[in-house]
Design a protein around this motif. Structure first.
Motif, PDB file in Angstrom:
ATOM      1  N   LEU A  87      35.477  41.472  47.711  1.00 22.64           N
ATOM      2  CA  LEU A  87      36.408  42.297  48.485  1.00 22.64           C
ATOM      3  C   LEU A  87      37.784  41.632  48.525  1.00 22.64           C
ATOM      4  O   LEU A  87      38.808  42.295  48.364  1.00 22.64           O
ATOM      5  CB  LEU A  87      35.878  42.524  49.903  1.00 22.64           C
ATOM      6  N   GLN A  88      37.814  40.321  48.698  1.00 18.08           N
ATOM      7  CA  GLN A  88      39.087  39.604  48.790  1.00 18.08           C
ATOM      8  C   GLN A  88      39.867  39.647  47.473  1.00 18.08           C
ATOM      9  O   GLN A  88      41.079  39.852  47.466  1.00 18.08           O
ATOM     10  CB  GLN A  88      38.862  38.149  49.232  1.00 18.08           C
ATOM     11  N   THR A  89      39.175  39.454  46.352  1.00 16.51           N
ATOM     12  CA  THR A  89      39.893  39.491  45.080  1.00 16.51           C
ATOM     13  C   THR A  89      40.316  40.927  44.755  1.00 16.51           C
ATOM     14  O   THR A  89      41.413  41.143  44.227  1.00 16.51           O
ATOM     15  CB  THR A  89      39.078  38.890  43.920  1.00 16.51           C
ATOM     16  N   TYR A  90      39.475  41.879  45.079  1.00 12.57           N
ATOM     17  CA  TYR A  90      39.864  43.276  44.869  1.00 12.57           C
ATOM     18  C   TYR A  90      41.118  43.600  45.681  1.00 12.57           C
ATOM     19  O   TYR A  90      42.050  44.217  45.171  1.00 12.57           O
ATOM     20  CB  TYR A  90      38.723  44.233  45.249  1.00 12.57           C
ATOM     21  N   MET A  91      41.145  43.200  46.937  1.00  9.32           N
ATOM     22  CA  MET A  91      42.301  43.487  47.793  1.00  9.32           C
ATOM     23  C   MET A  91      43.557  42.774  47.285  1.00  9.32           C
ATOM     24  O   MET A  91      44.651  43.329  47.349  1.00  9.32           O
ATOM     25  CB  MET A  91      42.015  43.118  49.247  1.00  9.32           C
ATOM     26  N   ALA A  92      43.403  41.561  46.790  1.00  8.55           N
ATOM     27  CA  ALA A  92      44.566  40.827  46.264  1.00  8.55           C
ATOM     28  C   ALA A  92      45.188  41.580  45.078  1.00  8.55           C
ATOM     29  O   ALA A  92      46.411  41.693  44.985  1.00  8.55           O
ATOM     30  CB  ALA A  92      44.153  39.418  45.841  1.00  8.55           C
ATOM     31  N   VAL A  93      44.352  42.114  44.208  1.00 12.09           N
ATOM     32  CA  VAL A  93      44.853  42.858  43.055  1.00 12.09           C
ATOM     33  C   VAL A  93      45.355  44.234  43.499  1.00 12.09           C
ATOM     34  O   VAL A  93      46.415  44.693  43.062  1.00 12.09           O
ATOM     35  CB  VAL A  93      43.762  42.969  41.970  1.00 12.09           C
ATOM     36  N   HIS A  94      44.628  44.873  44.389  1.00  8.06           N
ATOM     37  CA  HIS A  94      45.039  46.179  44.916  1.00  8.06           C
ATOM     38  C   HIS A  94      46.399  46.091  45.609  1.00  8.06           C
ATOM     39  O   HIS A  94      47.249  46.969  45.427  1.00  8.06           O
ATOM     40  CB  HIS A  94      43.974  46.699  45.882  1.00  8.06           C
ATOM     41  N   ASN A  95      46.618  45.049  46.395  1.00  8.14           N
ATOM     42  CA  ASN A  95      47.898  44.880  47.088  1.00  8.14           C
ATOM     43  C   ASN A  95      49.061  44.700  46.127  1.00  8.14           C
ATOM     44  O   ASN A  95      50.201  45.006  46.467  1.00  8.14           O
ATOM     45  CB  ASN A  95      47.829  43.713  48.080  1.00  8.14           C
ATOM     46  N   ARG A  96      48.789  44.228  44.920  1.00  9.36           N
ATOM     47  CA  ARG A  96      49.818  44.114  43.887  1.00  9.36           C
ATOM     48  C   ARG A  96      50.079  45.470  43.219  1.00  9.36           C
ATOM     49  O   ARG A  96      50.988  45.599  42.418  1.00  9.36           O
ATOM     50  CB  ARG A  96      49.372  43.148  42.787  1.00  9.36           C
ATOM     51  N   LYS A  97      49.197  46.426  43.488  1.00  5.86           N
ATOM     52  CA  LYS A  97      49.231  47.728  42.804  1.00  5.86           C
ATOM     53  C   LYS A  97      49.022  47.551  41.292  1.00  5.86           C
ATOM     54  O   LYS A  97      49.591  48.279  40.473  1.00  5.86           O
ATOM     55  CB  LYS A  97      50.508  48.486  43.107  1.00  5.86           C
ATOM     56  N   ALA A  98      48.188  46.592  40.969  1.00 11.51           N
ATOM     57  CA  ALA A  98      47.891  46.275  39.574  1.00 11.51           C
ATOM     58  C   ALA A  98      46.620  46.997  39.135  1.00 11.51           C
ATOM     59  O   ALA A  98      45.621  46.982  39.862  1.00 11.51           O
ATOM     60  CB  ALA A  98      47.710  44.767  39.404  1.00 11.51           C
ATOM     61  N   PRO A  99      46.640  47.616  37.967  1.00 11.33           N
ATOM     62  CA  PRO A  99      45.400  48.230  37.468  1.00 11.33           C
ATOM     63  C   PRO A  99      44.390  47.158  37.093  1.00 11.33           C
ATOM     64  O   PRO A  99      44.740  46.135  36.504  1.00 11.33           O
ATOM     65  CB  PRO A  99      45.848  49.026  36.250  1.00 11.33           C
ATOM     66  N   ILE A 100      43.145  47.402  37.458  1.00 12.36           N
ATOM     67  CA  ILE A 100      42.053  46.503  37.096  1.00 12.36           C
ATOM     68  C   ILE A 100      41.467  47.029  35.797  1.00 12.36           C
ATOM     69  O   ILE A 100      41.100  48.196  35.695  1.00 12.36           O
ATOM     70  CB  ILE A 100      40.993  46.439  38.199  1.00 12.36           C
ATOM     71  N   SER A 101      41.411  46.171  34.814  1.00 10.68           N
ATOM     72  CA  SER A 101      40.994  46.581  33.476  1.00 10.68           C
ATOM     73  C   SER A 101      39.559  46.170  33.202  1.00 10.68           C
ATOM     74  O   SER A 101      39.182  45.024  33.417  1.00 10.68           O
ATOM     75  CB  SER A 101      41.922  45.962  32.431  1.00 10.68           C
ATOM     76  N   TRP A 102      38.802  47.128  32.710  1.00 12.83           N
ATOM     77  CA  TRP A 102      37.400  46.912  32.369  1.00 12.83           C
ATOM     78  C   TRP A 102      37.206  47.251  30.899  1.00 12.83           C
ATOM     79  O   TRP A 102      38.139  47.599  30.201  1.00 12.83           O
ATOM     80  CB  TRP A 102      36.499  47.780  33.238  1.00 12.83           C
TER      81      TRP A 102
END
Length: 173
Positions: A87-102
């Motif tokens: 949850l913490q790493t997801y929120m850190a990336v989400h707060n940057r408004k960065a797309p998470i790539s899979w």
């Protein structure tokens, strides 16, 4: 070698870099970006978010973005190391408004034994395309050869099967 191969097909790709690798190989990130490929963040040290404290995993993400800042904006693409997020790493990336790539297909280049490159290509063709995970730096000669051969076969198959090769940034927008 990989950049030369991609260039020979006039293909652009997406590279997720580690901050530590950019420090050790200072010429790689500028060359990748100069040739029009995507550069995304893969963290600083490649920490598994499930195996370290939340603040250490978030600090690893932030340090990666900082090291890669000449090529990756603060809201640039992110690929989680080991495919692990909390949850913490997801929120850190989400707060940057960065797309998470899979990815949709793991090439298996980290496995022992590695699969045959033709198997990876057959899977992509059967699915009508996909996002293939491969690794290309700090590897053994055998693994580097696997990535080069698989990439070559994928690009050949894309041409014959009318599969369009795109950078992830083109898919996101």
């Amino acid at each position: 070698e990989l950049l030369k191969l991609l260039n020979s097909y006039d293909a652009k790709d997406s590279f997720f870099m580690l901050g530590r690798s950019v420090r050790r190989n200072a010429d790689i990130a500028p060359a990748v970006a100069l040739e029009g490929h995507d550069v995304g963040c893969h963290s600083e040290e490649h920490l598994n978010a499930w195996k370290v404290s939340p603040w250490k995993a978030v600090a690893d993400i932030n340090a990666g973005y900082k090291q890669l800042s000449p090529w990756v904006p603060a809201n640039g693409m992110y690929r989680p190391p080991h495919c692990k997020m909390t949850l913490q790493t997801y929120m850190a990336v989400h707060n940057r408004k960065a797309p998470i790539s899979w990815w949709t297909l793991d090439s298996g280049d980290t496995r022992t034994p590695m699969p045959r490159p033709q198997e990876i290509v057959a899977d992509v063709v059967r699915e009508g395309g996909g996002v293939v995970l491969m690794h290309d730096l700090d590897r053994s000669p055998e693994r580097n050869s696997f990535v080069l051969e698989t990439t070559d076969l994928l690009l050949r198959a894309a041409a014959t099967e009318s599969i369009t090769v795109k950078r992830l940034s083109e898919i996101y927008h």
